[in-house]
Write a protein that holds these residues in place. Structure first.
Motif, PDB file in Angstrom:
ATOM      1  N   ASN A 127      42.947  39.171  57.171  1.00  0.00           N
ATOM      2  CA  ASN A 127      44.038  38.357  56.466  1.00  0.00           C
ATOM      3  C   ASN A 127      44.813  37.522  56.983  1.00  0.00           C
ATOM      4  OD1 ASN A 127      43.632  40.406  54.398  1.00  0.00           O
ATOM      5  ND2 ASN A 127      44.657  41.960  55.486  1.00  0.00           N
ATOM      6  N   ARG A 128      44.098  36.441  57.471  1.00  0.00           N
ATOM      7  CA  ARG A 128      44.654  35.325  58.238  1.00  0.00           C
ATOM      8  C   ARG A 128      45.337  34.415  57.109  1.00  0.00           C
ATOM      9  NH1 ARG A 128      44.371  36.483  62.842  1.00  0.00           N
ATOM     10  NH2 ARG A 128      44.700  34.498  63.563  1.00  0.00           N
ATOM     11  N   PRO A 129      46.592  33.885  57.386  1.00  0.00           N
ATOM     12  CA  PRO A 129      47.197  33.210  56.624  1.00  0.00           C
ATOM     13  C   PRO A 129      46.424  31.906  56.298  1.00  0.00           C
ATOM     14  CG  PRO A 129      48.564  33.833  58.470  1.00  0.00           C
ATOM     15  CD  PRO A 129      47.213  34.071  58.723  1.00  0.00           C
ATOM     16  N   ALA A 130      46.427  31.572  54.989  1.00  0.00           N
ATOM     17  CA  ALA A 130      45.570  30.319  54.836  1.00  0.00           C
ATOM     18  C   ALA A 130      46.256  29.472  53.431  1.00  0.00           C
ATOM     19  CB  ALA A 130      44.096  30.722  54.351  1.00  0.00           C
ATOM     20  N   GLU A 131      46.038  28.211  53.448  1.00  0.00           N
ATOM     21  CA  GLU A 131      46.564  27.494  52.259  1.00  0.00           C
ATOM     22  C   GLU A 131      45.731  26.131  52.343  1.00  0.00           C
ATOM     23  OE1 GLU A 131      50.491  26.833  50.119  1.00  0.00           O
ATOM     24  OE2 GLU A 131      50.312  25.714  51.980  1.00  0.00           O
ATOM     25  N   ASN A 132      45.050  25.791  51.142  1.00  0.00           N
ATOM     26  CA  ASN A 132      44.377  24.566  51.094  1.00  0.00           C
ATOM     27  C   ASN A 132      43.203  24.206  51.873  1.00  0.00           C
ATOM     28  OD1 ASN A 132      45.933  23.992  48.829  1.00  0.00           O
ATOM     29  ND2 ASN A 132      47.159  22.675  49.989  1.00  0.00           N
ATOM     30  N   GLY A 133      42.306  25.664  52.123  1.00  0.00           N
ATOM     31  CA  GLY A 133      41.113  25.620  53.218  1.00  0.00           C
ATOM     32  C   GLY A 133      41.660  25.715  54.542  1.00  0.00           C
ATOM     33  N   ILE A 134      42.997  25.510  54.941  1.00  0.00           N
ATOM     34  CA  ILE A 134      43.190  25.383  56.346  1.00  0.00           C
ATOM     35  C   ILE A 134      43.837  26.920  56.804  1.00  0.00           C
ATOM     36  CG2 ILE A 134      45.096  24.595  58.186  1.00  0.00           C
ATOM     37  CD1 ILE A 134      43.320  22.477  56.850  1.00  0.00           C
ATOM     38  N   VAL A 135      43.047  27.594  57.516  1.00  0.00           N
ATOM     39  CA  VAL A 135      43.284  28.986  58.042  1.00  0.00           C
ATOM     40  C   VAL A 135      43.773  29.121  59.228  1.00  0.00           C
ATOM     41  CG1 VAL A 135      42.109  31.149  58.151  1.00  0.00           C
ATOM     42  CG2 VAL A 135      41.195  29.600  56.570  1.00  0.00           C
ATOM     43  N   MET A 136      44.836  30.041  59.400  1.00  0.00           N
ATOM     44  CA  MET A 136      45.411  29.999  61.030  1.00  0.00           C
ATOM     45  C   MET A 136      44.195  30.323  62.039  1.00  0.00           C
ATOM     46  SD  MET A 136      48.456  32.355  62.253  1.00  0.00           S
ATOM     47  CE  MET A 136      47.777  33.687  62.967  1.00  0.00           C
ATOM     48  N   PHE A 137      44.257  29.767  63.130  1.00  0.00           N
ATOM     49  CA  PHE A 137      43.384  30.004  64.219  1.00  0.00           C
ATOM     50  C   PHE A 137      43.460  31.410  64.679  1.00  0.00           C
ATOM     51  CE2 PHE A 137      42.243  29.748  68.754  1.00  0.00           C
ATOM     52  CZ  PHE A 137      40.890  29.188  68.736  1.00  0.00           C
TER      53      PHE A 137
END
Length: 168
Positions: A127-137
């Motif tokens: 459940n990584r934070p993600a938006e517009n294809g950018i996912v938290m490292f």
């Protein structure tokens, strides 16, 4: 050299102590081994950076936040991957996840956890934070490598001398 408080400052290997070095007994044996951990000071430093980046009013979108947060997390983990750092990486990952989730909850007042997971915590695994294809490292995915002691593999200037005397 005077420190910021006016007294003498002590610097061990640079302005901040980065690794905490301990000699411990290796599991399953009676041999002593040197373990290097990220120091508490270094961990507090990265946590302060994460806290500053996840300030409530600093970013307009989750994507903008992740674009600034990811290089900071990636760089810190890359620096400390050559030690016993897995537990520290897990702690940092949980801290960063909580800060980003709190940022999202504050940004979207009245949002439920169910809606938060559906809209923003879509990156897999975990459940990584993600938006517009950018996912938290994901700091847990950094491969931790230990320096291997290689005494016999390191060439010395005397190797050629010893070989020459043995041949004659």
């Amino acid at each position: 050299m005077p420190g910021s408080e006016g007294g003498p400052s002590q610097q061990c290997g640079g302005p901040t102590r980065r690794f905490h070095i301990q000699r411990r007994t290796k599991k399953g044996t009676s041999k002593k081994t040197v373990y290097t951990y990220p120091s508490k000071k270094a961990l507090l430093s990265i946590m302060a950076k994460v806290r500053a980046l996840t300030n409530r009013s600093r970013h307009l979108t989750l994507e903008a936040l992740l674009r600034q947060l990811n290089p900071v997390l990636r760089g810190w983990c890359t620096y400390f991957r050559h030690g016993v750092s897995k537990a520290t990486f897990h702690y940092l990952d949980a801290y960063a996840w909580r800060r980003v989730a709190a940022w999202l909850r504050k940004r979207h007042l009245g949002i439920t956890w169910k809606e938060l997971y559906r809209r923003f915590l879509t990156g897999r695994p975990g459940n990584r934070p993600a938006e517009n294809g950018i996912v938290m490292f994901d700091t847990m995915q950094v491969e931790v490598t230990r320096y291997r002691w290689r005494a016999n593999n390191i060439p010395t200037p005397w190797t050629s001398i010893l070989e020459a005397t043995a041949a004659s």
